[in-house]
Design a protein around this motif. Structure first.
Motif, mmCIF file in Angstrom:
data_model
loop_
_atom_site.group_PDB
_atom_site.id
_atom_site.type_symbol
_atom_site.label_atom_id
_atom_site.label_comp_id
_atom_site.label_asym_id
_atom_site.label_seq_id
_atom_site.Cartn_x
_atom_site.Cartn_y
_atom_site.Cartn_z
ATOM 1 N N THR A 203 29.567 14.990 52.555
ATOM 2 C CA THR A 203 30.501 15.437 51.520
ATOM 3 C C THR A 203 31.078 14.220 50.821
ATOM 4 N N ILE A 204 31.019 14.236 49.493
ATOM 5 C CA ILE A 204 31.565 13.153 48.676
ATOM 6 C C ILE A 204 32.697 13.741 47.848
ATOM 7 N N ARG A 205 33.897 13.214 48.018
ATOM 8 C CA ARG A 205 35.056 13.684 47.261
ATOM 9 C C ARG A 205 35.310 12.731 46.099
ATOM 10 N N CYS A 206 35.409 13.305 44.905
ATOM 11 C CA CYS A 206 35.650 12.514 43.689
ATOM 12 C C CYS A 206 36.902 13.029 43.004
ATOM 13 N N ASP A 207 37.894 12.165 42.842
ATOM 14 C CA ASP A 207 39.158 12.553 42.227
ATOM 15 C C ASP A 207 39.234 12.203 40.748
ATOM 16 N N ARG A 208 38.158 11.710 40.171
ATOM 17 C CA ARG A 208 38.150 11.360 38.749
ATOM 18 C C ARG A 208 38.282 12.620 37.908
ATOM 19 N N GLY B 138 36.516 16.991 37.029
ATOM 20 C CA GLY B 138 36.969 16.843 38.402
ATOM 21 C C GLY B 138 38.380 17.327 38.597
ATOM 22 N N PRO B 139 38.900 17.164 39.770
ATOM 23 C CA PRO B 139 38.247 16.585 40.941
ATOM 24 C C PRO B 139 37.210 17.538 41.528
ATOM 25 N N VAL B 140 36.198 16.963 42.194
ATOM 26 C CA VAL B 140 35.129 17.774 42.781
ATOM 27 C C VAL B 140 34.769 17.274 44.165
ATOM 28 N N GLU B 141 34.094 18.119 44.910
ATOM 29 C CA GLU B 141 33.490 17.767 46.180
ATOM 30 C C GLU B 141 32.009 18.016 46.035
ATOM 31 N N LEU B 142 31.201 17.010 46.277
ATOM 32 C CA LEU B 142 29.750 17.146 46.228
ATOM 33 C C LEU B 142 29.235 17.163 47.658
ATOM 34 N N VAL B 143 28.329 18.088 47.949
ATOM 35 C CA VAL B 143 27.709 18.158 49.265
ATOM 36 C C VAL B 143 26.229 17.863 49.064
ATOM 37 N N THR B 144 25.744 16.808 49.708
ATOM 38 C CA THR B 144 24.356 16.392 49.563
ATOM 39 C C THR B 144 23.443 17.223 50.463
ATOM 40 N N ALA B 145 22.140 17.051 50.290
ATOM 41 C CA ALA B 145 21.154 17.803 51.064
ATOM 42 C C ALA B 145 21.295 17.581 52.568
#
Length: 88
Positions: free
Chosen positions: A53-58, A42-49
């Motif tokens: 948008t889910i932002r993860c800073d781990r 990470g950090p990443v941004e996940l975009v679901t179907a």
């Protein structure tokens, strides 16, 4: 001097996946585990179907691949309770 059609620039030679080397800084490592989540640096941004948008800073994000997670698309270790039988 015009380039021939399909000729590649020597400055931005393609890598294994065809992306120019100049973008190497933007790459994220994804580790696919044998019986668990996909681990993404990470950090990443996940975009679901559905477009959420889910932002993860781990520094490492575990993405569920078994679809059993109650916090899908993030892994909650549900795969540990449902082990697959060995192939054979």
């Amino acid at each position: 001097m015009p380039r021939e059609r399909g000729a590649r620039s020597e400055r931005a030679a393609p890598t294994e996946c065809g992306a120019p080397d100049e973008h190497a800084v933007d790459r994220r490592r994804v580790t696919l585990t044998a019986d668990g989540p996909a681990l993404i640096e990470g950090p990443v941004e996940l975009v679901t179907a559905d477009g959420t948008t889910i932002r993860c800073d781990r520094f490492v994000v575990a993405v569920c691949t078994c679809r059993r997670s109650r916090s899908y698309p993030l892994c909650d270790t549900s795969h540990r309770r449902h082990r697959r039988a060995p192939r054979g």
